[in-house]
Design a protein around this motif. Sequence first.
Motif, PDB file in Angstrom:
ATOM      1  N   UNK A 134      -7.236   6.283  -5.595  1.00  0.00           N
ATOM      2  CA  UNK A 134      -6.607   5.336  -4.672  1.00  0.00           C
ATOM      3  C   UNK A 134      -5.328   4.759  -5.263  1.00  0.00           C
ATOM      4  N   UNK A 135      -5.361   4.392  -6.538  1.00  0.00           N
ATOM      5  CA  UNK A 135      -4.167   3.855  -7.186  1.00  0.00           C
ATOM      6  C   UNK A 135      -3.042   4.882  -7.220  1.00  0.00           C
ATOM      7  N   UNK A 136      -3.375   6.132  -7.494  1.00  0.00           N
ATOM      8  CA  UNK A 136      -2.354   7.177  -7.524  1.00  0.00           C
ATOM      9  C   UNK A 136      -1.743   7.384  -6.145  1.00  0.00           C
ATOM     10  N   UNK A 137      -2.588   7.393  -5.120  1.00  0.00           N
ATOM     11  CA  UNK A 137      -2.058   7.555  -3.760  1.00  0.00           C
ATOM     12  C   UNK A 137      -1.192   6.372  -3.370  1.00  0.00           C
ATOM     13  N   UNK A 138      -1.614   5.159  -3.752  1.00  0.00           N
ATOM     14  CA  UNK A 138      -0.827   3.974  -3.434  1.00  0.00           C
ATOM     15  C   UNK A 138       0.531   4.032  -4.129  1.00  0.00           C
ATOM     16  N   UNK A 139       0.531   4.409  -5.407  1.00  0.00           N
ATOM     17  CA  UNK A 139       1.787   4.463  -6.148  1.00  0.00           C
ATOM     18  C   UNK A 139       2.730   5.504  -5.552  1.00  0.00           C
ATOM     19  N   UNK A 140       2.205   6.700  -5.253  1.00  0.00           N
ATOM     20  CA  UNK A 140       3.041   7.753  -4.682  1.00  0.00           C
ATOM     21  C   UNK A 140       3.524   7.379  -3.281  1.00  0.00           C
ATOM     22  N   UNK A 141       2.698   6.684  -2.516  1.00  0.00           N
ATOM     23  CA  UNK A 141       3.097   6.264  -1.178  1.00  0.00           C
ATOM     24  C   UNK A 141       4.215   5.232  -1.241  1.00  0.00           C
ATOM     25  N   UNK A 142       4.092   4.266  -2.139  1.00  0.00           N
ATOM     26  CA  UNK A 142       5.139   3.254  -2.299  1.00  0.00           C
ATOM     27  C   UNK A 142       6.467   3.894  -2.674  1.00  0.00           C
ATOM     28  N   UNK A 143       6.434   4.812  -3.623  1.00  0.00           N
ATOM     29  CA  UNK A 143       7.678   5.449  -4.046  1.00  0.00           C
ATOM     30  C   UNK A 143       8.288   6.267  -2.909  1.00  0.00           C
ATOM     31  N   UNK A 144       7.441   6.945  -2.130  1.00  0.00           N
ATOM     32  CA  UNK A 144       7.949   7.726  -1.003  1.00  0.00           C
ATOM     33  C   UNK A 144       8.618   6.830   0.033  1.00  0.00           C
TER      34      UNK A 144
END
Length: 601
Positions: free
Chosen positions: A239-249
């Motif tokens: 979940x943290x990885x998806x959140x981080x990648x989503x924010x950057x996108x």
Amino acid sequence: MLLRRVSSIALLGLLPVASGYPQTAVPDSQTGIPTFQLRARTVVIDVVVTDSSGQPVPGLHKQDFTVRDSGQPQTISYFEEHSGVLTTSDTPAPTRQDNVFTNVASAKVTDSVNVLLLDSLNTPIEDQSFVHNETMKYLKSAEPGTRMAIFTLGNELRFVQGFTADVGVLAAALNKQPSRPQSSALLPTQASRAGEGEQLDQMKQMLAQSDTGHGADPTMAASIAALQQFQAQTHVFETDQRRRQTLFALQQLGRYLAGIPGRKNVIWFSGAFPINIFPDASGFNTVDSFTSEVRETDALLAGAQVAIYPIAAEGVASDQYNSAEHHLTGVWGANDAREDQSQSLQQEASLRNAAHTTMDQIAHDTGGEAFYNTNGIKNAVARVVHNGSRYYTIAYTPTNAEMNGAFRPLVVTLNNGNKYHLNYRRGYFAVNAKKEETAEKIADPLHPYMGHGMPDSTEIPYTLNLVPSPTQPAAGAPHAGDNAALKGPTTRYTATIWMPVTSLQLTTTPDGLHQDSIEAALVIYDQTGKALNWMVRNVNLSLKPERYAAARQVGIPLRVEIDAPAGEIYLRTGIYEQSSHTAGTLEVPLSEVVPGVVASR
């Protein structure tokens, strides 16, 4: 991709071109509408007003609205109603010269533009197929003149199709990679979740059977606890990885859209919207480790006038026991199976309701609208496009002029008491003249912008003159570029980057020198995204008054040579200003470079 940093140099390696080189400065956007930029003191709010049936309300006036910033009434300095009518600039777009490219947005001036964001990072692959089919249905019935762009979100944000009103072009782009459905390694499927539960249940049954009157097996109990902890830690990490990648996108998308005037409706198809990616009304975010990312994402989207419309990718949600993935193992009896099914259904319903709450919050905070539990994704997109192009633009200068980085909540109301519904951004960060530094220093700040196929950043607009060098190196001569392992026959290209002075924040010394520090990068890619050659240079600009006066007319030029092999090859260029932490990027297929043409602007 590896970008190797080179020690700081003063205009060496990227030599300034003589000021007499023919040049036309990059034009600024002339829309007549104030833009809420990161460094601006003017705040711009787009407000969609709808009636009880969800239809836009036309004909309102400035005196009908009241705006409160942090609870304080504000004086509206600019007001405009947008009726959804396509408008174009009176000035025809200039014909692009051969070998001259730019990251300046070519979009015509319209009331709004729309972005389809197909999210495979947070969406099961079967739901992606549903979204793809529904989107194709929408395109067949789209209103004439509806302008859209397409992006995908997987391991990174990818640009698929630029803004166009040609539904045939959009449909063709949807049927090509990378917009086709792709599985996400960070998103558990219904089958994997069911499998985890069944594994634990089997171990619990074995634990119960181990108790023959002398107590359960302690080793088995410890194994169950360890498995539960491992599963929980894995889910938190994913979940943290998806959140981080989503924010950057979303940051990358904001930087791309910042160069296009007007409102942008981002239609975000996703199956699992990451929580806590925006601050609440007080600016507070519950995930401390993401505070700086949330702050930057929110500021970028606000500055680009982006409203997010989340659409649940599952359509009408079905539970895992009615899905094709699910099957019972036969380990349990009928009563146990019903109890297991009931618990799983309750857990799944709870997760789905939480996701819908998150969608509502994202839409509420950015001025959009959330759609879920619907068979008609096509109808949802049509509603977004229709309502998102009929809105009111309000601008004001905050009475509190202190730009201290604090979050400021916004409240917009109608004075006539009508029970209309208002969608608008619910706050902004009062950022300082410079973007805030993150606590973690980035070793190479331009690196995140330089991936192959990423959307061009337009915070620093520039043009690129790209030609095969007049004199090609002899066989066996050293290559131009920093990849010492580059092999095979190559062509040497001369790249000249022209930056308008207005896009940079040069400082003036007491003796009249105009100075700035920028990073410039060039990367050669093949069609698979493999970096074949690259250059990264720090450039310290120091312009005397007469040189600065000329630069204000023609821009600041930087010239460099780099070698590229034959084939389907791409050159990605980038500029990063250290003082403002802003970037500009531009990617060009070398197949578009016309041999024998010397570009002159």
